[in-house]
Design a protein around this motif. Structure first.
Motif, PDB file in Angstrom:
ATOM      1  N   TYR A 126      23.161  -7.393  -1.021  1.00  0.00           N
ATOM      2  CA  TYR A 126      22.658  -8.220   0.096  1.00  0.00           C
ATOM      3  C   TYR A 126      22.943  -9.699  -0.176  1.00  0.00           C
ATOM      4  O   TYR A 126      23.350 -10.438   0.716  1.00  0.00           O
ATOM      5  N   TYR A 159      18.780 -19.759   9.617  1.00  0.00           N
ATOM      6  CA  TYR A 159      17.701 -20.407   8.861  1.00  0.00           C
ATOM      7  C   TYR A 159      17.647 -21.917   9.102  1.00  0.00           C
ATOM      8  O   TYR A 159      16.599 -22.528   8.880  1.00  0.00           O
ATOM      9  N   ASP A 216       6.764  -7.334   0.486  1.00  0.00           N
ATOM     10  CA  ASP A 216       8.003  -6.544   0.449  1.00  0.00           C
ATOM     11  C   ASP A 216       7.773  -5.299  -0.409  1.00  0.00           C
ATOM     12  O   ASP A 216       6.882  -5.279  -1.261  1.00  0.00           O
ATOM     13  N   ASP A 236       3.856  -2.065   1.985  1.00  0.00           N
ATOM     14  CA  ASP A 236       4.532  -1.819   3.254  1.00  0.00           C
ATOM     15  C   ASP A 236       4.096  -2.913   4.246  1.00  0.00           C
ATOM     16  O   ASP A 236       2.913  -3.235   4.339  1.00  0.00           O
TER      17      ASP A 236
HETATM   18  C1  LIG Z   1      17.656  -7.399   4.981  1.00  0.00           C
HETATM   19  S1  LIG Z   1      16.366  -7.810   3.858  1.00  0.00           S
HETATM   20  C2  LIG Z   1      15.831  -9.364   4.531  1.00  0.00           C
HETATM   21  C3  LIG Z   1      15.324 -10.347   3.512  1.00  0.00           C
HETATM   22  C4  LIG Z   1      14.954 -11.712   4.087  1.00  0.00           C
HETATM   23  N1  LIG Z   1      13.771 -11.608   4.913  1.00  0.00           N
HETATM   24  C5  LIG Z   1      16.103 -12.306   4.886  1.00  0.00           C
HETATM   25  O1  LIG Z   1      15.907 -12.652   6.054  1.00  0.00           O
HETATM   26  O2  LIG Z   1      17.204 -12.462   4.338  1.00  0.00           O
HETATM   27  C6  LIG Z   1      15.072  -6.738   4.421  1.00  0.00           C
HETATM   28  C7  LIG Z   1      13.875  -6.733   3.494  1.00  0.00           C
HETATM   29  O3  LIG Z   1      12.826  -6.012   4.116  1.00  0.00           O
HETATM   30  C8  LIG Z   1      12.219  -5.191   3.151  1.00  0.00           C
HETATM   31  N2  LIG Z   1      11.572  -4.083   3.862  1.00  0.00           N
HETATM   32  C9  LIG Z   1      12.144  -3.172   4.696  1.00  0.00           C
HETATM   33  N3  LIG Z   1      11.215  -2.308   5.164  1.00  0.00           N
HETATM   34  C10 LIG Z   1      10.039  -2.700   4.624  1.00  0.00           C
HETATM   35  C11 LIG Z   1       8.694  -2.234   4.742  1.00  0.00           C
HETATM   36  N4  LIG Z   1       8.396  -1.191   5.512  1.00  0.00           N
HETATM   37  N5  LIG Z   1       7.729  -2.889   4.085  1.00  0.00           N
HETATM   38  C12 LIG Z   1       8.018  -3.957   3.296  1.00  0.00           C
HETATM   39  N6  LIG Z   1       9.276  -4.452   3.132  1.00  0.00           N
HETATM   40  C13 LIG Z   1      10.257  -3.825   3.793  1.00  0.00           C
HETATM   41  C14 LIG Z   1      13.346  -4.767   2.218  1.00  0.00           C
HETATM   42  O4  LIG Z   1      12.871  -4.353   0.954  1.00  0.00           O
HETATM   43  C15 LIG Z   1      14.154  -6.053   2.152  1.00  0.00           C
HETATM   44  O5  LIG Z   1      13.730  -6.884   1.109  1.00  0.00           O
END
Ligand SMILES: C[S@@+](CC[C@H](N)C(=O)[O-])C[C@H]1O[C@@H](n2cnc3c(N)ncnc32)[C@H](O)[C@@H]1O
Length: 232
Positions: free
Chosen positions: A17, A32, A77, A103
């Motif tokens: 990522y 951003y 997260d 979650d």
């Molecule tokens: C694509 S990344 C985005 C990170 C950051 N917010 C950004 O905008 O770059 C998605 C994030 O959401 C988290 N995520 C996805 N589903 C989730 C859930 N149900 N609960 C908590 N975190 C979750 C993933 O672990 C990951 O870190």
């Protein structure tokens, strides 16, 4: 083979990522910049509380927060790897910082705090439609009067099926994400194919209105990637 979870890729290959965002393939730079502008508008420095759902390593939000530091920041997260990096990216922020391994739907449904800003970046599209409905209801409930839900996410075109969206997006990835090594690109494509359930803008608007938000505005759109501001 055991089916992967939506967060597996972020637990096991956070570096992938990071590589995708380093090339700005999902427009983090432009997106951003706008999020930073919004926080400067909304947040009287040191006086507002921000909940960040699916915060990842907070790499791109951290500079925005540094321009308009909240009194309280909580990042949520499911990836511990991402949260431990987030601690470093957020270092020096003069805010009360909490990083929660949970979650995000459970977190927003159980929060007892009133938030001025709920932020979520590229995470809501992993939820089912019912979960998104619950997410909007919980966000409306925990936001202060006049509070903002800032959502960064991919959005489907009106009347575009999920299958057509996936055809379009996977082609976009394979055509444009040329700096990602082939095997990693296919890993990213499999993640999108198996776990992305973006909604159309009209569906998001209907969910938000039903939950009690009274204004929905697209702040910026870059291809399928949007910043949407919901206010109540
Ligand atoms: C694509 S990344 C985005 C990170 C950051 N917010 C950004 O905008 O770059 C998605 C994030 O959401 C988290 N995520 C996805 N589903 C989730 C859930 N149900 N609960 C908590 N975190 C979750 C993933 O672990 C990951 O870190």
């Amino acid at each position: 083979m055991i089916p992967s979870e939506p967060t597996s890729i972020f637990k096991d290959s956070w570096s992938l990522y990071d590589l995708i965002t380093k090339f700005n393939y999902m427009f983090h730079e432009e997106i951003y910049t706008e999020v930073g502008n919004l926080l400067r508008l909304k947040g009287e420095p040191g006086r507002y509380c921000l909940l960040d759902l699916g915060c990842g390593n907070a790499r791109y939000l951290a500079p925005c927060l540094k321009q308009a530091p909240p009194l309280v920041y909580e990042g949520v997260d499911l990836s511990e790897a991402a949260l431990s990096e987030a601690r470093e990216y957020l270092a020096g922020l003069p805010s009360e910082i909490t990083l929660t391994h949970q979650d995000m739907l459970a977190a927003i449904e159980s929060t007892s705090r009133t938030w001025d800003v709920v932020f979520t970046g590229f995470a809501i599209h992993h939820m089912t439609s019912d979960e998104k409905t619950r997410f909007f209801a919980a966000a409306a409930r925990c936001l202060a009067q006049g509070g903002w839900l800032i959502m960064v996410d991919v959005v489907r075109e009106e009347n575009q099926s999920r299958e057509d969206y996936l055809d379009y997006y996977l082609k976009f990835m394979r055509d444009h994400w040329t700096g990602v090594p082939r095997d990693q690109l296919e890993e990213a494509c499999a993640h999108v194919r198996d776990h992305d359930y973006p909604e159309s803008l009209s569906t998001l608007r209907a969910m938000a209105t039903e939950a009690g938000f009274n204004s929905v505005r697209i702040v910026i759109r870059k291809a399928q990637h949007h910043v949407i501001l919901f206010s109540r």
